[in-house]
Design a protein around this motif. Structure first.
Motif, PDB file in Angstrom:
ATOM      1  N   ARG A 119      10.912  -8.985   5.842  1.00 55.39           N
ATOM      2  CA  ARG A 119      12.046  -9.087   5.049  1.00 55.39           C
ATOM      3  C   ARG A 119      12.242  -7.437   4.420  1.00 55.39           C
ATOM      4  NH1 ARG A 119      14.034 -14.242   3.444  1.00 55.39           N
ATOM      5  NH2 ARG A 119      12.954 -15.810   4.586  1.00 55.39           N
ATOM      6  N   GLY A 120      11.422  -7.134   3.743  1.00 56.70           N
ATOM      7  CA  GLY A 120      11.358  -5.849   3.088  1.00 56.70           C
ATOM      8  C   GLY A 120      11.759  -4.818   3.685  1.00 56.70           C
ATOM      9  N   ALA A 121      11.379  -4.442   5.082  1.00 60.61           N
ATOM     10  CA  ALA A 121      11.422  -3.657   5.952  1.00 60.61           C
ATOM     11  C   ALA A 121      13.089  -3.566   6.482  1.00 60.61           C
ATOM     12  CB  ALA A 121      10.823  -3.673   7.330  1.00 60.61           C
ATOM     13  N   PHE A 122      13.511  -4.865   6.639  1.00 62.60           N
ATOM     14  CA  PHE A 122      15.114  -4.964   7.081  1.00 62.60           C
ATOM     15  C   PHE A 122      15.956  -4.957   6.111  1.00 62.60           C
ATOM     16  CE2 PHE A 122      13.052  -7.349  10.763  1.00 62.60           C
ATOM     17  CZ  PHE A 122      13.447  -6.345  11.782  1.00 62.60           C
ATOM     18  N   SER A 123      15.535  -5.029   4.479  1.00 61.63           N
ATOM     19  CA  SER A 123      16.489  -5.065   3.608  1.00 61.63           C
ATOM     20  C   SER A 123      16.434  -3.621   2.612  1.00 61.63           C
ATOM     21  CB  SER A 123      16.393  -6.060   2.727  1.00 61.63           C
ATOM     22  OG  SER A 123      14.933  -6.293   2.128  1.00 61.63           O
ATOM     23  N   LEU A 124      15.184  -3.459   2.416  1.00 57.04           N
ATOM     24  CA  LEU A 124      14.807  -2.332   1.345  1.00 57.04           C
ATOM     25  C   LEU A 124      15.084  -0.974   2.092  1.00 57.04           C
ATOM     26  CD1 LEU A 124      12.038  -3.720  -1.023  1.00 57.04           C
ATOM     27  CD2 LEU A 124      14.587  -3.745  -1.018  1.00 57.04           C
ATOM     28  N   VAL A 125      14.718  -0.958   3.194  1.00 58.41           N
ATOM     29  CA  VAL A 125      14.771   0.642   3.877  1.00 58.41           C
ATOM     30  C   VAL A 125      16.019   0.906   4.176  1.00 58.41           C
ATOM     31  CG1 VAL A 125      14.178   1.687   6.040  1.00 58.41           C
ATOM     32  CG2 VAL A 125      12.585   0.293   5.172  1.00 58.41           C
ATOM     33  N   PRO A 126      17.082   0.132   4.558  1.00 57.20           N
ATOM     34  CA  PRO A 126      18.422   0.529   4.464  1.00 57.20           C
ATOM     35  C   PRO A 126      18.881   1.085   3.242  1.00 57.20           C
ATOM     36  CG  PRO A 126      18.116  -1.399   6.160  1.00 57.20           C
ATOM     37  CD  PRO A 126      16.942  -1.342   5.313  1.00 57.20           C
ATOM     38  N   ILE A 127      18.755   0.253   2.137  1.00 60.68           N
ATOM     39  CA  ILE A 127      18.993   0.598   0.718  1.00 60.68           C
ATOM     40  C   ILE A 127      18.678   1.878   0.514  1.00 60.68           C
ATOM     41  CG2 ILE A 127      18.853  -0.073  -1.548  1.00 60.68           C
ATOM     42  CD1 ILE A 127      18.998  -2.940  -0.757  1.00 60.68           C
ATOM     43  N   GLY A 128      17.535   2.418   0.796  1.00 57.73           N
ATOM     44  CA  GLY A 128      16.870   3.529   0.507  1.00 57.73           C
ATOM     45  C   GLY A 128      17.514   4.597   1.139  1.00 57.73           C
ATOM     46  N   ILE A 129      17.826   4.314   2.465  1.00 53.36           N
ATOM     47  CA  ILE A 129      18.481   5.284   3.364  1.00 53.36           C
ATOM     48  C   ILE A 129      20.046   5.495   2.706  1.00 53.36           C
ATOM     49  CG2 ILE A 129      19.426   5.857   5.790  1.00 53.36           C
ATOM     50  CD1 ILE A 129      16.819   4.453   6.769  1.00 53.36           C
ATOM     51  N   PHE A 130      20.489   4.478   2.468  1.00 50.43           N
ATOM     52  CA  PHE A 130      21.799   4.517   1.653  1.00 50.43           C
ATOM     53  C   PHE A 130      21.951   5.132   0.491  1.00 50.43           C
ATOM     54  CE2 PHE A 130      25.003   2.243  -1.055  1.00 50.43           C
ATOM     55  CZ  PHE A 130      26.266   2.611  -0.407  1.00 50.43           C
ATOM     56  N   SER A 131      21.025   4.803  -0.310  1.00 45.74           N
ATOM     57  CA  SER A 131      21.095   5.733  -1.922  1.00 45.74           C
ATOM     58  C   SER A 131      21.033   7.015  -1.497  1.00 45.74           C
ATOM     59  CB  SER A 131      19.873   5.233  -2.741  1.00 45.74           C
ATOM     60  OG  SER A 131      19.774   5.822  -3.888  1.00 45.74           O
ATOM     61  N   ALA A 132      19.864   7.586  -0.548  1.00 47.19           N
ATOM     62  CA  ALA A 132      19.646   9.012  -0.420  1.00 47.19           C
ATOM     63  C   ALA A 132      20.854   9.539   0.165  1.00 47.19           C
ATOM     64  CB  ALA A 132      18.399   9.134   0.666  1.00 47.19           C
ATOM     65  N   THR A 133      21.645   9.091   1.264  1.00 41.78           N
ATOM     66  CA  THR A 133      22.879   9.508   1.419  1.00 41.78           C
ATOM     67  C   THR A 133      23.782   9.618   0.773  1.00 41.78           C
ATOM     68  OG1 THR A 133      22.371   8.342   3.793  1.00 41.78           O
ATOM     69  CG2 THR A 133      24.519   9.210   3.677  1.00 41.78           C
ATOM     70  N   THR A 156      14.323   9.854  -3.354  1.00 43.76           N
ATOM     71  CA  THR A 156      14.494   8.652  -2.987  1.00 43.76           C
ATOM     72  C   THR A 156      14.000   8.309  -1.469  1.00 43.76           C
ATOM     73  OG1 THR A 156      16.460   8.294  -4.532  1.00 43.76           O
ATOM     74  CG2 THR A 156      16.190   6.648  -2.769  1.00 43.76           C
ATOM     75  N   ILE A 157      14.485   9.428  -0.728  1.00 48.16           N
ATOM     76  CA  ILE A 157      14.148   9.232   0.594  1.00 48.16           C
ATOM     77  C   ILE A 157      12.585   9.387   1.134  1.00 48.16           C
ATOM     78  CG2 ILE A 157      14.527  11.566   1.430  1.00 48.16           C
ATOM     79  CD1 ILE A 157      15.851   8.554   3.072  1.00 48.16           C
ATOM     80  N   SER A 158      11.956   9.880   0.060  1.00 48.49           N
ATOM     81  CA  SER A 158      10.570  10.410   0.128  1.00 48.49           C
ATOM     82  C   SER A 158       9.774   8.829   0.409  1.00 48.49           C
ATOM     83  CB  SER A 158      10.144  11.123  -0.995  1.00 48.49           C
ATOM     84  OG  SER A 158      10.012  10.524  -2.096  1.00 48.49           O
ATOM     85  N   GLN A 159      10.153   8.091  -0.048  1.00 49.25           N
ATOM     86  CA  GLN A 159       9.564   6.631   0.278  1.00 49.25           C
ATOM     87  C   GLN A 159       9.187   6.522   1.657  1.00 49.25           C
ATOM     88  OE1 GLN A 159      11.973   3.343  -1.182  1.00 49.25           O
ATOM     89  NE2 GLN A 159      10.669   3.187  -3.036  1.00 49.25           N
ATOM     90  N   THR A 160      10.100   6.854   2.630  1.00 52.85           N
ATOM     91  CA  THR A 160       9.936   6.705   4.079  1.00 52.85           C
ATOM     92  C   THR A 160       8.751   7.245   4.561  1.00 52.85           C
ATOM     93  OG1 THR A 160      12.235   6.324   4.443  1.00 52.85           O
ATOM     94  CG2 THR A 160      10.904   6.815   6.203  1.00 52.85           C
TER      95      THR A 160
END
Length: 226
Positions: A119-133, A156-160
């Motif tokens: 659930r986290g992978a499908f929701s939080l990862v896109p949020i991180g990418i969106f925020s960094a973008t 922010t993107i360093s989370q990945t």
């Protein structure tokens, strides 16, 4: 404001197909009526052009004098709030959710963790990418605050990479245990291994949340500075 090409009035009577003339006239009247749009404070200006006396070549185009300052402010708000949202989700899950699994048997805790993980992978990862973008776009569009927003985007993107380098081993092992049958789990999993893995994941995820928080605070500091 609505602007019309001076040649368009002369071109309309010369159009071969009367249906096209009617359609073009109707469109022109609509453009006059709705020529001044404001969406999120951005003004959209429509402009009608006639490129040829041929009916098939009669086209309309829109010129959009973009309100860049408004766009930058929207991007700042999106980048800042999404980063703080991401930080809150990560930190709260480490403090409020995962510790509940420490006292549950592996047959219960690991399947719950697996669902929680996906659930986290499908929701939080896109949020991180969106925020960094969003933050990176602000850095590109606003030279005055470029450094601050580049820091916000990078942190922010360093989370990945943090997840891939430090957390994937723990993620994979917990998910592997979740897929084992009861007999295989009893044979291949040590008594406290699951709890140790969950505790390790919790503090690493807390650190990951701090990265998102740092990105949000960098953006907030830039907003307050200006």
């Amino acid at each position: 404001m609505y602007e019309e090409d001076p040649d368009s009035e002369a071109a309309l009577p010369q159009l071969v197909d009367a249906n096209y003339v009617g359609m073009a006239t109707t469109l022109r009247d609509l453009l006059r009526r709705f020529s001044d749009w404001k969406v999120l404070g951005i003004s959209w200006t429509l402009k009608l052009h006639s490129k040829s006396t041929s009916a098939d070549a009669f086209v309309t185009t829109r010129s959009i004098p973009f309100n860049m300052e408004t766009a930058i402010q929207v991007l700042k708000a999106l980048g800042l709030t999404s980063s703080l949202l991401l930080a809150g989700a990560n930190i709260s899950s480490s403090y409020l959710t995962i510790p509940i699994l420490y006292t549950r048997p592996a047959s219960v805790s690991t399947p719950i963790f697996r669902e929680f993980y996906y659930r986290g992978a499908f929701s939080l990862v896109p949020i991180g990418i969106f925020s960094a973008t969003c933050s990176a776009l602000v850095a590109f569009l606003d030279p005055v605050q470029r450094q601050s927003w580049m820091i916000a985007a990078a942190v922010t993107i360093s989370q990945t990479p943090f997840t891939l380098i430090f957390m994937m081993g723990t993620n994979d092992r917990l998910n592997e245990i979740a897929e084992m049958s009861e007999g295989v789990r009893a044979e291949k999993v040590q008594g406290d291994e699951v709890v140790r893995l969950l505790r390790k994941w919790a503090w690493m995820n807390f650190g990951r949340g701090l990265l998102a928080l740092a990105g949000g605070l960098a953006g907030l500091a830039a907003v307050m500075k200006k």
